[in-house]
Design a protein around this motif. Structure first.
Motif, PDB file in Angstrom:
ATOM      1  N   LEU A 484       0.824  -1.215   0.000  1.00  0.00           N
ATOM      2  CA  LEU A 484       0.000   0.000   0.000  1.00  0.00           C
ATOM      3  C   LEU A 484       0.853   1.256   0.000  1.00  0.00           C
ATOM      4  O   LEU A 484       0.560   2.225  -0.717  1.00  0.00           O
ATOM      5  CB  LEU A 484      -0.926  -0.020   1.222  1.00  0.00           C
ATOM      6  N   LEU A 485       1.939   1.249   0.777  1.00  0.00           N
ATOM      7  CA  LEU A 485       2.799   2.430   0.854  1.00  0.00           C
ATOM      8  C   LEU A 485       3.425   2.747  -0.497  1.00  0.00           C
ATOM      9  O   LEU A 485       3.606   3.923  -0.847  1.00  0.00           O
ATOM     10  CB  LEU A 485       3.889   2.217   1.906  1.00  0.00           C
ATOM     11  N   HIS A 486       3.741   1.683  -1.254  1.00  0.00           N
ATOM     12  CA  HIS A 486       4.366   1.909  -2.556  1.00  0.00           C
ATOM     13  C   HIS A 486       3.334   2.147  -3.653  1.00  0.00           C
ATOM     14  O   HIS A 486       3.602   2.856  -4.620  1.00  0.00           O
ATOM     15  CB  HIS A 486       5.241   0.701  -2.914  1.00  0.00           C
ATOM     16  N   ARG A 487       2.145   1.540  -3.494  1.00  0.00           N
ATOM     17  CA  ARG A 487       1.107   1.678  -4.513  1.00  0.00           C
ATOM     18  C   ARG A 487       0.667   3.122  -4.647  1.00  0.00           C
ATOM     19  O   ARG A 487       0.437   3.616  -5.762  1.00  0.00           O
ATOM     20  CB  ARG A 487      -0.078   0.793  -4.145  1.00  0.00           C
ATOM     21  N   ASP A 491       5.503   6.355   0.481  1.00  0.00           N
ATOM     22  CA  ASP A 491       6.907   6.438   0.907  1.00  0.00           C
ATOM     23  C   ASP A 491       7.561   7.704   0.393  1.00  0.00           C
ATOM     24  O   ASP A 491       8.378   8.333   1.087  1.00  0.00           O
ATOM     25  CB  ASP A 491       7.665   5.203   0.443  1.00  0.00           C
ATOM     26  N   ILE A 492       7.208   8.111  -0.827  1.00  0.00           N
ATOM     27  CA  ILE A 492       7.749   9.358  -1.366  1.00  0.00           C
ATOM     28  C   ILE A 492       7.216  10.555  -0.570  1.00  0.00           C
ATOM     29  O   ILE A 492       7.941  11.518  -0.295  1.00  0.00           O
ATOM     30  CB  ILE A 492       7.392   9.505  -2.861  1.00  0.00           C
ATOM     31  N   ALA A 493       5.932  10.467  -0.168  1.00  0.00           N
ATOM     32  CA  ALA A 493       5.355  11.559   0.633  1.00  0.00           C
ATOM     33  C   ALA A 493       6.059  11.670   1.980  1.00  0.00           C
ATOM     34  O   ALA A 493       6.374  12.776   2.447  1.00  0.00           O
ATOM     35  CB  ALA A 493       3.855  11.317   0.824  1.00  0.00           C
ATOM     36  N   VAL A 494       6.302  10.519   2.618  1.00  0.00           N
ATOM     37  CA  VAL A 494       7.024  10.533   3.900  1.00  0.00           C
ATOM     38  C   VAL A 494       8.426  11.089   3.716  1.00  0.00           C
ATOM     39  O   VAL A 494       8.933  11.849   4.549  1.00  0.00           O
ATOM     40  CB  VAL A 494       7.065   9.123   4.507  1.00  0.00           C
ATOM     41  N   LEU A 495       9.056  10.726   2.597  1.00  0.00           N
ATOM     42  CA  LEU A 495      10.393  11.239   2.325  1.00  0.00           C
ATOM     43  C   LEU A 495      10.384  12.755   2.172  1.00  0.00           C
ATOM     44  O   LEU A 495      11.262  13.459   2.688  1.00  0.00           O
ATOM     45  CB  LEU A 495      10.951  10.577   1.059  1.00  0.00           C
ATOM     46  N   ALA A 538      14.371   4.110   4.423  1.00  0.00           N
ATOM     47  CA  ALA A 538      14.178   2.658   4.459  1.00  0.00           C
ATOM     48  C   ALA A 538      13.091   2.220   3.488  1.00  0.00           C
ATOM     49  O   ALA A 538      13.230   1.203   2.777  1.00  0.00           O
ATOM     50  CB  ALA A 538      13.836   2.225   5.889  1.00  0.00           C
ATOM     51  N   LEU A 539      11.977   2.969   3.435  1.00  0.00           N
ATOM     52  CA  LEU A 539      10.892   2.623   2.509  1.00  0.00           C
ATOM     53  C   LEU A 539      11.339   2.741   1.057  1.00  0.00           C
ATOM     54  O   LEU A 539      10.941   1.927   0.199  1.00  0.00           O
ATOM     55  CB  LEU A 539       9.689   3.533   2.768  1.00  0.00           C
ATOM     56  N   VAL A 540      12.155   3.735   0.760  1.00  0.00           N
ATOM     57  CA  VAL A 540      12.661   3.883  -0.606  1.00  0.00           C
ATOM     58  C   VAL A 540      13.564   2.709  -0.965  1.00  0.00           C
ATOM     59  O   VAL A 540      13.521   2.172  -2.087  1.00  0.00           O
ATOM     60  CB  VAL A 540      13.403   5.221  -0.751  1.00  0.00           C
ATOM     61  N   PHE A 541      14.398   2.268  -0.018  1.00  0.00           N
ATOM     62  CA  PHE A 541      15.264   1.124  -0.286  1.00  0.00           C
ATOM     63  C   PHE A 541      14.446  -0.144  -0.516  1.00  0.00           C
ATOM     64  O   PHE A 541      14.798  -0.984  -1.344  1.00  0.00           O
ATOM     65  CB  PHE A 541      16.242   0.925   0.884  1.00  0.00           C
ATOM     66  N   ILE A 542      13.331  -0.284   0.245  1.00  0.00           N
ATOM     67  CA  ILE A 542      12.465  -1.451   0.050  1.00  0.00           C
ATOM     68  C   ILE A 542      11.822  -1.401  -1.338  1.00  0.00           C
ATOM     69  O   ILE A 542      11.619  -2.424  -2.003  1.00  0.00           O
ATOM     70  CB  ILE A 542      11.400  -1.504   1.149  1.00  0.00           C
TER      71      ILE A 542
END
Length: 546
Positions: A484-487, A491-495, A538-542
């Motif tokens: 869901l975070l990537h869809r 993760d970009i928003a959190v970044l 971390a989310l970007v690396f995932i």
């Protein structure tokens, strides 16, 4: 029962149907995955220990710094001075003031109290000296000045070059009361005073009653730098001249650069002679309280400041307008302010470390959930519901986190104490352990961190049990779905959010905020900026390396 079925599957099947065997099943699952769960246990212990060590370490540093500051606070700066203005010169009022002070000391700072001295001060009056008598009433001219003082236990701290200590005896002369007084060597030389001479003192030339002071002794301090004199005896026995000028409507004038004559008398003589001659006159009462600062090492900053606030409140309630001053409160306020700014980077570092460990735990739990996905599907196929599976994961999680929560506060306390042997603290601990205390806060923090670890363990496991064996086979045959975070590119928003907050903190140079009408305080958003930035990376690396 199906012939040839896997014994482990049969055990799981039987266990899922028998509520009584849930603890046994949880123990067997823990044993089967003991290597991975040992890593999880180690991670939870590290996370809870780091979290519990934060308040222990901060408290230890605060206590160590406070002890050093207390040891540097030497007398007379550690003494407490209290001045009550406009006290009626009557025995009843003086005793009431004394009782109020004693009660205030007993209620608030009795552990610090060693002894006290009382200083009673009367206003400056006109004086007739042997070489400079008072002019007759109705005339003008220059006049000398004098004032009466009482200093408790004076005879124990002075030696007499001539004469003796003044007595309580008072008499009645031609112009008014007669009492005995002593002066210092400096005063005797300055005004040509010797034992046996008299000084006539009056508020004004028009006063019908005048006080006659007979000089019966000339004294000097035995030890001018002892606590009794506040390290400066000349201020008490030879005060500097007051800066006020003579009133314009006064019939006399005086040289403001020429000091008055300090006449030291007894308390009884002050009450009988001055109080009897001028009923209703007001004086100043000063208390010098000598303290032992060792108990301060056992109190917190807030407790000490609270005690002094209570002491000052009781004093001002009993004696309106009284003032309490001591360098102890100033030292504590400055120390508290410095300590506040010291805690911020330590809290920031601890937060980043704990979040990093929790992220590691989440990764380990995800691996464990993947390994148990087939077993969870079998449970659901055999009729086990989400509640039953939740209880199973909860039992496993409690068995792991309970150990960490119990051990972490003691382990954190021990590690912080042993840190005193490090070279950075060797000069302050000589060397030795850091001062640590067993307080509820580390247990609360460890419990809260353990609860968070329990949630990290239970929630992914329960969510990973959705569907039965068929659903598991279908998920295994399909490519993995995008999280869901990537869809939705969360993760970009959190970044972006973490980067903006991190940029703001870098621009400010600190994580504090304040204004014109409020004290400096921590901006929590800026405090968690590195954490958000770390999670976003971390989310970007995932995303890049699924």
């Amino acid at each position: 029962m199906t012939v040839g079925a896997d014994p482990r599957t049969r055990c799981h099947q039987d266990s899922s149907l028998s509520p009584i065997s849930l603890p046994k099943l949880a123990l067997k699952r823990l044993t089967d995955d003991r290597v991975l769960l040992a890593s999880l246990l180690a991670g939870i212990i590290v996370a809870t220990t780091l979290a519990a060590a934060g308040p222990v370490y901060l408290r230890s540093l605060e206590r160590l710094g406070l002890n050093v500051a207390v040891e540097a606070l030497v007398r007379p700066f550690s003494n407490i001075s209290t001045i009550a203005r406009r006290v009626s010169l009557t025995e009843f009022e003086l005793r009431r003031t004394q009782d109020a002070m004693v009660e205030s000391i007993d209620n608030s700072i009795s552990e610090l109290y060693e002894s006290h001295e009382v200083y009673l001060r009367v206003e400056t009056w006109f004086a007739g000296l042997p070489v400079d008598p008072l002019p007759p009433a109705g005339t003008t001219g220059e006049a000398s000045r004098a004032y009466f003082r009482y200093l408790s236990n004076l005879q124990d701290h002075v030696t007499f070059t001539s004469g003796r200590m003044a007595a309580d005896v008072t008499g009645l002369g031609r112009e008014g009361p007669v009492l005995e007084a002593v002066v210092s060597v400096t005063t005797a030389i300055e005004f040509d005073l010797v034992v046996g001479q008299e000084v006539v003192v009056a508020p004004s030339l028009g006063s019908r009653t005048k006080i006659t002071a007979q000089i019966v002794g000339v004294m000097e301090a035995i030890d001018p730098i002892e606590d009794y004199w506040h390290s400066h005896a000349s201020v008490f026995i030879d005060p500097p001249p007051p800066e006020e000028a003579a009133p314009e409507d006064s019939e006399l004038f005086y040289d403001p650069q020429r000091p008055p004559v300090p006449l030291f008398i007894t308390e009884r003589a002050m009450l009988d002679a001055l109080g009897g001659a001028y009923p209703g006159m007001l004086i100043e009462s000063l208390w010098f309280i000598f303290t032992d600062t060792e108990p301060l090492k056992e109190w917190t900053v807030s407790e000490t400041l609270g005690r002094f606030d209570d002491f000052e409140g009781e004093v001002t309630t009993a004696m309106p307008g009284a003032q309490v001053s001591t360098a102890i409160t100033t030292m504590l306020e400055n120390f508290d302010r410095r300590s506040f700014f010291t805690k911020v980077p330590l809290l920031l570092l601890t937060t980043v470390l704990v979040v990093t460990v929790l992220f590691f735990l989440a990764m380990m739990v995800s691996i464990l959930v993947k390994r148990r996905e087939e077993d969870a599907s079998l449970f659901r196929t055999r009729g086990a519901g989400v509640v039953r599976l939740s209880r199973l994961y909860l039992l496993e999680g409690l068995a792991i986190t309970a150990i960490a929560v119990v051990v972490a506060p003691f382990l954190a306390t021990g590690l912080v104490a042993v840190a005193g042997f490090m070279p950075a603290f060797a000069d302050l601990t000589e060397p030795g352990v850091l001062p640590v205390e067993i307080q509820p806060l580390p247990f609360i923090v460890a419990g809260a961190t353990g609860l968070l670890c329990l949630i990290i363990y239970v929630v992914p496991g329960v969510l990973g049990t959705r569907g039965g064996l068929l659903a598991h086979k279908l998920r295994s045959s399909r490519p993995p779905s995008v999280p869901l975070l990537h869809r939705y590119f969360l993760d970009i928003a959190v970044l972006l959010v973490g980067g903006l907050i991190f940029w703001e903190m870098h621009s400010r140079g600190h994580v504090l905020s304040g204004g014109l009408f409020k004290q400096a305080e921590v901006n929590e958003a800026l405090l968690f900026a590195p954490v958000l930035f770390l999670i976003a990376v971390a989310l970007v690396f995932i995303r890049l390396f699924p």
